[in-house]
Design a protein around this motif. Structure first.
Motif, PDB file in Angstrom:
ATOM      1  N   ARG A  66       0.826  -1.199   0.000  1.00 29.45           N
ATOM      2  CA  ARG A  66       0.000   0.000   0.000  1.00 29.45           C
ATOM      3  C   ARG A  66       0.869   1.261   0.000  1.00 29.45           C
ATOM      4  O   ARG A  66       0.431   2.332  -0.428  1.00 29.45           O
ATOM      5  N   ALA A  67       2.118   1.114   0.465  1.00 29.28           N
ATOM      6  CA  ALA A  67       3.031   2.258   0.469  1.00 29.28           C
ATOM      7  C   ALA A  67       3.487   2.648  -0.928  1.00 29.28           C
ATOM      8  O   ALA A  67       4.060   3.726  -1.110  1.00 29.28           O
ATOM      9  N   LEU A  68       3.214   1.771  -1.908  1.00 29.90           N
ATOM     10  CA  LEU A  68       3.624   2.096  -3.280  1.00 29.90           C
ATOM     11  C   LEU A  68       2.982   3.387  -3.773  1.00 29.90           C
ATOM     12  O   LEU A  68       3.520   4.045  -4.672  1.00 29.90           O
ATOM     13  N   ARG A  69       1.816   3.740  -3.209  1.00 28.70           N
ATOM     14  CA  ARG A  69       1.161   4.965  -3.671  1.00 28.70           C
ATOM     15  C   ARG A  69       2.013   6.194  -3.407  1.00 28.70           C
ATOM     16  O   ARG A  69       1.890   7.211  -4.102  1.00 28.70           O
ATOM     17  N   PHE A  70       2.893   6.104  -2.396  1.00 26.26           N
ATOM     18  CA  PHE A  70       3.747   7.249  -2.083  1.00 26.26           C
ATOM     19  C   PHE A  70       4.874   7.422  -3.092  1.00 26.26           C
ATOM     20  O   PHE A  70       5.526   8.471  -3.122  1.00 26.26           O
ATOM     21  N   VAL A  71       5.129   6.389  -3.921  1.00 29.65           N
ATOM     22  CA  VAL A  71       6.194   6.484  -4.915  1.00 29.65           C
ATOM     23  C   VAL A  71       5.889   7.568  -5.941  1.00 29.65           C
ATOM     24  O   VAL A  71       6.808   8.158  -6.531  1.00 29.65           O
ATOM     25  N   ILE A  72       4.629   7.865  -6.148  1.00 35.37           N
ATOM     26  CA  ILE A  72       4.239   8.877  -7.132  1.00 35.37           C
ATOM     27  C   ILE A  72       4.717  10.264  -6.704  1.00 35.37           C
ATOM     28  O   ILE A  72       5.080  11.094  -7.543  1.00 35.37           O
ATOM     29  N   LEU A  73       4.744  10.512  -5.395  1.00 31.16           N
ATOM     30  CA  LEU A  73       5.032  11.862  -4.915  1.00 31.16           C
ATOM     31  C   LEU A  73       6.437  12.354  -5.277  1.00 31.16           C
ATOM     32  O   LEU A  73       6.575  13.492  -5.756  1.00 31.16           O
ATOM     33  N   PRO A  74       7.526  11.577  -5.060  1.00 30.34           N
ATOM     34  CA  PRO A  74       8.844  12.092  -5.463  1.00 30.34           C
ATOM     35  C   PRO A  74       8.904  12.438  -6.951  1.00 30.34           C
ATOM     36  O   PRO A  74       9.488  13.464  -7.324  1.00 30.34           O
ATOM     37  N   GLY A  75       8.292  11.589  -7.786  1.00 27.49           N
ATOM     38  CA  GLY A  75       8.291  11.881  -9.217  1.00 27.49           C
ATOM     39  C   GLY A  75       7.545  13.155  -9.531  1.00 27.49           C
ATOM     40  O   GLY A  75       7.972  13.951 -10.392  1.00 27.49           O
ATOM     41  N   ALA A  76       6.435  13.381  -8.845  1.00 29.93           N
ATOM     42  CA  ALA A  76       5.652  14.601  -9.077  1.00 29.93           C
ATOM     43  C   ALA A  76       6.444  15.839  -8.656  1.00 29.93           C
ATOM     44  O   ALA A  76       6.421  16.867  -9.351  1.00 29.93           O
TER      45      ALA A  76
END
Length: 489
Positions: A206-216
């Motif tokens: 479920r923590a994978l959703r946070f991977v989007i934030l650094p890219g953004a």
């Protein structure tokens, strides 16, 4: 409580050891700092960041260049404080280089405790590659610091995925992007490692959703400079050669001063790392940010993925692999070396291997000629050949040069008011006027094996003859005197 908050206190012995490492590393980076002339890339940095320029002029210049704006603006501010000399320009990199030692020690200490921190600090303090770029007026020492911080941020994010750690990770990479575009290559590898580790942990999917934030965050930070970046990214050719599949072997040797023994020793400990980690004792679990085995996998995967994508693009699209660009990966490589060295058992063997690595590194610097042999392009020496010649008359003679701003920089440092013009056909024709005040002597300064436009020397030789000259590393100078009875071409 997350393990990243459980840090052992500093002991007096550790403070003394770290201080000695930092001071020793600083001495190696300050030693003979201006012995070598500034070379072409350094001259570009200094000339187009000099203190008398406006910020708007610097932005305009770099909008059409292949580098981002972060380092030129920082250098500009530095030169406004300390002056435009080569000592001032290179001292910024020295400061960044010393900061790199401190940051890598701190990252390693957070990762595995005091012993790992000290070994990492030692390894980077004597690293030939890091020393070289800590003595060069370019962005590499600065981006090394940011890259080291980004690897710590990556490990923090993997240890405790959340919006705070993701935001911190993205912000550090975003700053690094504005210092060197290769930060995106590094970021690609880091994201591959992060996704792989988080996916492998069932509890963390479920923590994978946070991977989007650094890219953004990185994408948003790129927007103000997106046009210049896309122009560079759209190049369909670039000067490096297409790398061979085994390119990293040569790169690895370069990182350690092209010393075959040292490179072989460190390559050996890295190859042995999986076996060394199996014997690693967990004598102080609270000493570790995340399990060192996991951290080693993250670092290794991130470096491998970064190099793989750069190699693939170099082969399939346009060459982009240059050893100095990969300095963004060097913190991870040095951390892996430190992990391997700190995992050697027994203690006496570990101490012996670490001592051998330090001795080989210092011996290579002392005996390899780094501090005593001129190796960089000798723009300063070529300019001095003209300026120091007793026959040189700055009021009457003409000085023409290819890459004139670089030579003009050294003339300006001397404050003699010498004007050096670009060696173009138009400037040559203007210098060779029939006016009686025209120059009796033309001094030529050439660099990097380049030659003026076709027909330049034909016109020059029609009116002048070459009297003498001198060759330097990647530069040359010559004195031309008017031929008796010469006529206008």
């Amino acid at each position: 409580m997350s393990s990243l908050r459980l840090r052992p206190p500093f002991s007096p012995a550790e403070v003394v050891a770290v201080s000695a490492i930092v001071l020793g590393g600083a001495a190696l980076r300050c030693l003979r700092l201006t012995f070598q002339s500034l070379w072409f890339d350094e001259l570009f940095s200094v000339v187009f960041s000099r203190s008398d320029l406006t910020v708007a002029a610097i932005i305009e210049k770099y909008a059409g260049d292949v580098h981002p704006l972060g380092y030129p603006l920082l250098l500009h501010g530095w030169l406004r404080i300390f002056g435009d000399g080569d000592l001032a320009a290179r001292s910024l990199s020295v400061v960044c280089g010393v900061a790199g030692i401190v940051v890598l020690w701190w990252v390693a200490r957070r990762l595995g405790g005091p012993r790992l921190g000290l070994i990492a600090g030692l390894v980077v303090s004597v690293n030939a590659y890091h020393i070289a770029y800590s003595q060069e007026a370019r962005s590499y020492a600065l981006v090394f610091v940011l890259a080291a911080l980004s690897y710590l941020a990556l490990l923090l994010f993997i240890d405790a995925p959340g919006w705070r750690t993701a935001l911190a990770f993205g912000l550090i990479v975003a700053i690094a992007f504005h210092v060197h575009y290769y930060a995106l290559v590094m970021f690609f590898g880091q994201m591959v490692a992060a996704v792989g580790v988080l996916f492998a942990r069932d509890r963390d999917r479920r923590a994978l959703r946070f991977v989007i934030l650094p890219g953004a965050v990185v994408a948003l930070a790129m927007l103000p400079w997106l046009g210049p970046f896309l122009r560079v990214a759209g190049f369909d050719r670039y000067w490096p050669a297409v790398p061979e599949p085994w390119f990293f072997v040569g790169y690895f040797r370069t990182y350690f001063g092209d010393n075959p023994i040292l490179s072989a020793v460190l390559a050996g400990v890295l190859i042995a790392l999986p076996f060394l980690l199996k014997t690693r004792t967990e004598e102080d679990p609270a000493d570790e940010l995340i399990p060192v085995r996991t951290a080693a996998v993250v670092l290794a995967v991130s470096v491998a993925a970064s190099l793989a994508v750069a190699y693939a693009r170099s082969v399939l699209a346009v060459p982009m692999l240059i050893p100095r660009f990969t300095i963004v990966l060097l913190p991870a490589i040095l951390l892996l070396v430190a992990v391997a060295l700190s995992s050697i058992r027994p203690d006496r063997l570990r101490a012996g291997v670490v001592a051998a690595v330090i001795a080989l590194s210092l011996g290579n610097l002392a005996l390899g000629g780094y501090y005593t042999e001129p190796r960089k392009e000798q723009w300063r020496e070529a300019a001095a050949w003209v300026l120091d010649d007793p026959r040189f008359d700055p009021a009457a003679d003409a000085v023409l040069a290819l890459y004139a701003p670089g030579f003009e920089y050294y003339a300006d440092l001397r404050g003699e008011g010498v004007e050096i013009e670009e060696a173009t056909l138009d400037n040559l024709r203007r210098a060779l006027t029939d006016d009686p005040s025209g120059p009796a002597v033309v001094w030529m300064l050439l660099a990097r094996g380049a030659e003026p436009a076709e027909g330049f020397f034909r016109i020059l030789e029609d009116r002048y003859r070459r009297i003498d000259g001198a060759d330097f590393i990647a530069t040359r100078a010559a004195r031309w005197e008017r031929r008796p009875g010469s006529h206008d071409s």
